[in-house]
Design a protein around this motif. Structure first.
Motif, mmCIF file in Angstrom:
data_model
loop_
_atom_site.group_PDB
_atom_site.id
_atom_site.type_symbol
_atom_site.label_atom_id
_atom_site.label_comp_id
_atom_site.label_asym_id
_atom_site.label_seq_id
_atom_site.Cartn_x
_atom_site.Cartn_y
_atom_site.Cartn_z
ATOM 1 N N THR A 1 21.336 59.477 52.566
ATOM 2 C CA THR A 1 20.367 59.434 51.471
ATOM 3 C C THR A 1 20.051 58.003 51.055
ATOM 4 O O THR A 1 18.882 57.644 50.875
ATOM 5 C CB THR A 1 20.893 60.223 50.259
ATOM 6 O OG1 THR A 1 22.197 59.723 49.894
ATOM 7 C CG2 THR A 1 21.008 61.694 50.597
ATOM 8 N N VAL B 1 19.398 64.716 47.125
ATOM 9 C CA VAL B 1 20.864 64.687 47.182
ATOM 10 C C VAL B 1 21.432 66.110 47.218
ATOM 11 O O VAL B 1 22.317 66.433 48.020
ATOM 12 C CB VAL B 1 21.433 63.916 45.973
ATOM 13 C CG1 VAL B 1 22.949 64.073 45.893
ATOM 14 C CG2 VAL B 1 21.047 62.439 46.060
ATOM 15 N N GLU C 1 30.482 65.202 56.583
ATOM 16 C CA GLU C 1 29.830 65.258 55.278
ATOM 17 C C GLU C 1 29.642 63.885 54.640
ATOM 18 O O GLU C 1 28.635 63.650 53.972
ATOM 19 C CB GLU C 1 30.632 66.172 54.343
ATOM 20 C CG GLU C 1 30.443 67.644 54.643
ATOM 21 C CD GLU C 1 28.994 68.086 54.548
ATOM 22 O OE1 GLU C 1 28.315 67.696 53.578
ATOM 23 O OE2 GLU C 1 28.532 68.784 55.451
ATOM 24 N N ASN D 1 25.694 62.614 53.925
ATOM 25 C CA ASN D 1 25.286 62.285 52.561
ATOM 26 C C ASN D 1 25.023 60.795 52.383
ATOM 27 O O ASN D 1 24.227 60.398 51.524
ATOM 28 C CB ASN D 1 26.343 62.751 51.566
ATOM 29 C CG ASN D 1 26.157 64.196 51.179
ATOM 30 O OD1 ASN D 1 26.438 65.090 51.969
ATOM 31 N ND2 ASN D 1 25.648 64.439 49.986
ATOM 32 N N GLY E 1 27.717 59.493 49.473
ATOM 33 C CA GLY E 1 26.497 59.221 48.719
ATOM 34 C C GLY E 1 26.606 57.982 47.845
ATOM 35 O O GLY E 1 25.667 57.179 47.768
ATOM 36 N N SER F 1 31.263 64.194 50.491
ATOM 37 C CA SER F 1 29.828 64.030 50.250
ATOM 38 C C SER F 1 29.548 63.037 49.130
ATOM 39 O O SER F 1 28.699 62.147 49.268
ATOM 40 C CB SER F 1 29.198 65.387 49.908
ATOM 41 O OG SER F 1 29.265 66.270 50.992
ATOM 42 N N ILE G 1 20.718 67.939 50.697
ATOM 43 C CA ILE G 1 21.582 67.496 51.792
ATOM 44 C C ILE G 1 22.996 68.043 51.611
ATOM 45 O O ILE G 1 23.636 68.514 52.563
ATOM 46 C CB ILE G 1 21.618 65.957 51.861
ATOM 47 C CG1 ILE G 1 20.225 65.397 52.208
ATOM 48 C CG2 ILE G 1 22.632 65.493 52.901
ATOM 49 C CD1 ILE G 1 19.732 65.747 53.586
ATOM 50 N N SER G 2 23.511 68.018 50.375
ATOM 51 C CA SER G 2 24.871 68.490 50.110
ATOM 52 C C SER G 2 24.983 70.002 50.248
ATOM 53 O O SER G 2 25.983 70.516 50.752
ATOM 54 C CB SER G 2 25.313 68.066 48.709
ATOM 55 O OG SER G 2 25.227 66.664 48.543
ATOM 56 N N ASN H 1 24.211 62.253 42.486
ATOM 57 C CA ASN H 1 25.447 62.440 43.253
ATOM 58 C C ASN H 1 26.582 62.931 42.350
ATOM 59 O O ASN H 1 27.368 63.796 42.741
ATOM 60 C CB ASN H 1 25.849 61.134 43.932
ATOM 61 C CG ASN H 1 25.196 60.947 45.285
ATOM 62 O OD1 ASN H 1 25.607 61.542 46.285
ATOM 63 N ND2 ASN H 1 24.149 60.136 45.316
#
Length: 521
Positions: A312, A61, A305, A309, A113, A109, A64-65, A367
Motif C-alpha cells: 500500500t 488498506v 501478509e 500490506n 502497512g 499486516s 488488501i487486509s 492501518n
C-alpha cells in the motif's frame, strides 16, 4: 502544522469507515480493494479532496487486509496478493487453527502497512529516484526471479515447472497489443470464443475459479454427510493457541518481507502478487525449517501478509512522485485527484504539502483501525467455517458467481471463465499437478513477455540482460541462488525419502525373523 486544522472528526470517521467497508469487500471472493475504491470514487467529489482521500485510503488498506479472511478460512484468495496466504493459512484452518492463523496475519499486516508508510514518508524522493532507473530489463528480471518460485514451492521440481508452464501458456491467450510490442494479432484462441478473449482471461475469475470452485468440487466429492456428523474445521478454544511468542525469532522475516513488499510496490505494474511471492520465496530459502512451509507454518503467513500490506505504501511512491500508478488500485486513485483538478507527479508533494501530510495521516490511521477491527473481531469472522458445508457451499458458489460477474461490470464470459478454471483446477489436482505454480505462471507470464520484448526492442540484443547494469547483476545472482537452493533442497528431500523407505523396508524384514525365532522356541 497547518494540516492539523484539516483533521476533523469527519476525516477520522471516513478513514475508519473506509477500512471497515474495505475489509468486507476483501473478505468476499471477487470483491477487491480496487472494486471498493472504484465504487466509492464518485463520493470523493462531494466530500472534497482530503475527506475523499481518507475514505479511499481506508478502503485500500482494508481491502488488501480483508483478502486474508477467505484465503485462510476457505482457501480462496480475496485479493491476488493473498495467494501465498492460502499456502499456510488454509492448512492451519484445517487443523483447527484458523483463528490463530488470522491473528498472526493481522499483526503481520499492520506491521507491513506501518513500515511501508514510514518508508513512503521518509524516503519517497530517494526511492522514487531509484525506481525510475529500472528499465524493462530490470523489470523482466524481477518477474523472472519471481517465476523461480515455481521450482522452490513444488514438492516435485519437474511437476512444478510443468504446472508453471501451463500457467504461462494460459496467460498468453488473447491479442498481443502493438502498444506492448506485439503485432496486434490474436493467439491461442478458438474461433468461437475469439470476441471474448481479446484481452485474455480476466485474473480475478481465474483465481476464484481455481481456488474457489475447484476447492468446493474437491470437498463436495468427499460428501457433506461426514461434515454434518462433526468433521468440521475446529477453531480451537480461547485464542486458538495464539501468542506473541510466535513472532519470536521471526522479526527478521517480518521486517524483510515488509521491505520486499514496499520495494516491489514502488515498481509500476509489477503488483502485489509478485511482492507476496518474492517474500514467501525468500523466507522459504532462508528459513531453518522450510520443509514446514506450505503445511501450516506461521512464518509463511508472516511473509505473505506483511509483504502484500506493505504494497500500500510502496505503490503510492510512483503515483505521487512520478504520476505512474504502482498497481490497479492506485490507478483508480488518480481519478480522485483528477476530480479535484490536481496533477500527481514530481511536483505534487512540494505544491501540496498539506495534502501530503493528510494522506500520510489517513494511511497510518487506516492501518490502526484495520488492526483493531480485525484482531478483536476475528473470532466472530472465523465462525464462517463452522457453517455446515451443505449451507456454506451454495453461498460460496453464489458469491463467486456474483463476484466474477461484477468484476468487469457485467460480463457473462467472466462467469464462464470462473467455471472453466474451476473445473481445470479440479482436474489438475486429481492428476497430480500443482495449483500454486500454475497460478504464479499465469499471473506473471504475460508481464514477463511484455518486459522481455520491450527490452529487445529498446536495446536490440539479448546480451543486454547480462550487461545492462549492476542492478541486473544483483538480480541474476538472486535468480541463480534461488534455483540452486531449490535443487539442493530437492536433492535433500529425495535423500530423506529414500532413507525413510529403507528404514521401513528394514523393519518389515526384521519382523518375520523375530517370528521364526519365537516359533523355534
Amino acid at each position: 502544522m497547518e494540516f492539523l486544522s484539516l483533521l476533523d472528526i469527519t476525516f477520522f470517521l471516513l478513514a475508519g469507515l473506509g477500512a471497515l467497508v474495505g475489509i468486507i469487500f476483501g473478505a468476499i471472493p471477487g470483491m477487491t480493494a480496487t472494486m471498493a475504491v472504484a465504487v466509492c470514487l464518485p463520493l470523493t467529489y462531494a466530500l472534497g479532496l482530503n475527506h475523499g482521500l481518507a475514505l479511499l485510503l481506508g478502503l485500500y488498506v482494508g481491502g488488501i487486509s480483508g483478502g486474508m479472511v477467505p484465503a485462510v478460512l476457505l482457501n480462496i484468495p480475496g485479493t491476488p496478493s493473498s495467494i501465498t496466504t492460502t499456502f499456510d493459512g488454509y492448512p492451519m484452518a484445517q487443523k483447527g487453527e484458523g483463528e490463530k492463523a488470522l491473528r498472526v496475519s493481522v499483526i503481520a499486516s499492520v506491521v507491513g502497512g506501518l513500515i511501508s508508510a514510514a518508508v513512503l514518508f521518509f524516503f519517497a524522493p530517494v526511492l522514487a529516484d531509484f525506481s525510475i532507473k529500472f528499465s524493462y530489463v530490470e523489470k523482466f528480471l524481477i518477474i523472472f526471479l519471481a517465476l523461480t518460485v515455481i521450482a522452490s514451492l513444488s514438492s516435485n521440481m519437474l511437476v512444478g515447472i510443468f504446472s508453471g508452464v501451463i500457467g504461462i501458456w494460459l496467460s498468453l491467450v488473447g491479442v498481443y497489443s502493438t502498444s506492448d510490442g506485439g503485432n496486434g494479432k490474436t493467439r491461442l484462441m478458438f474461433d468461437a470464443m475469439e470476441p471474448y478473449l481479446y484481452e485474455g482471461f480476466s485474473l480475478l475469475p481465474v483465481l476464484i475459479g481455481i481456488f474457489g470452485i475447484s476447492t468446493i468440487l474437491l470437498e463436495a466429492e468427499k460428501g457433506v454427510k461426514r461434515d454434518i456428523a462433526g468433521e468440521r474445521v475446529k477453531l480451537g478454544k480461547g485464542n486458538s493457541g495464539f501468542s506473541l511468542s510466535i513472532f519470536k525469532g521471526r522479526m527478521t522475516n517480518l521486517v524483510r518481507s515488509s521491505f520486499i513488499g514496499t520495494f516491489v510496490g514502488m515498481l509500476p505494474g509489477v503488483g502485489g502478487s509478485a511482492a507476496s511471492v518474492l517474500a514467501y520465496t525468500q523466507e522459504k530459502n532462508l528459513s531453518k525449517d522450510s520443509s514446514q512451509m506450505g503445511k501450516g507454518a506461521p512464518q509463511g503467513l508472516i511473509a505473505s501478509e506483511s509483504a502484500n500490506n506493505a504494497l500500500t505504501g510502496g505503490a503510492l511512491i510512483p503515483l505521487l512522485s512520478l504520476g505512474i500508478p504502482g498497481d490497479s488500485t492506485t490507478a483508480v486513485l488518480i481519478g480522485a485527484f483528477t476530480l479535484q483538478g490536481i496533477q500527481v507527479g514530481p511536483l505534487f508533494i512540494p505544491e501540496n504539502v498539506n495534502t501530503w501530510y493528510v494522506m500520510m495521516t489517513a494511511l497510518i490511521f487506516a492501518n490502526i483501525v484495520m488492526f483493531f477491527l480485525m484482531f478483536y473481531a476475528i473470532k466472530h469472522i472465523a465462525k464462517v467455517v463452522m457453517v455446515p458445508k451443505h449451507l456454506l457451499f451454495p453461498i460460496i458458489v453464489m458469491m463467486c458467481v456474483v463476484g466474477a460477474y461484477a468484476i468487469n461490470y457485467g460480463i457473462m464470459f467472466d462467469v464462464w471463465t470462473l467455471l472453466i478454471f474451476g473445473v481445470l483446477g479440479y482436474v489438475i489436482q486429481k492428476v497430480g499437478l500443482e495449483v500454486a505454480p500454475l497460478i504464479i505462471g499465469f499471473i506473471l507470464g504475460s508481464q514477463a513477455e511484455i518486459y522481455f520484448v520491450k527490452s529487445l526492442e529498446s536495446f536490440g540484443t539479448f546480451s543486454i540482460f547480462f550487461t545492462k547494469s549492476p542492478i541486473a547483476m544483483v538480480l541474476w545472482a538472486l535468480i541463480v541462488a534461488s534455483v540452486v537452493f531449490s535443487i539442493v533442497v530437492g536433492m535433500k528431500t529425495r535423500a530423506k525419502q529414500k532413507m525413510e523407505l529403507s528404514q521401513v523396508a528394514g523393519s518389515t524384514q526384521v519382523k518375520p525373523g523375530k517370528d521364526r525365532d519365537q516359533n523355534s522356541r
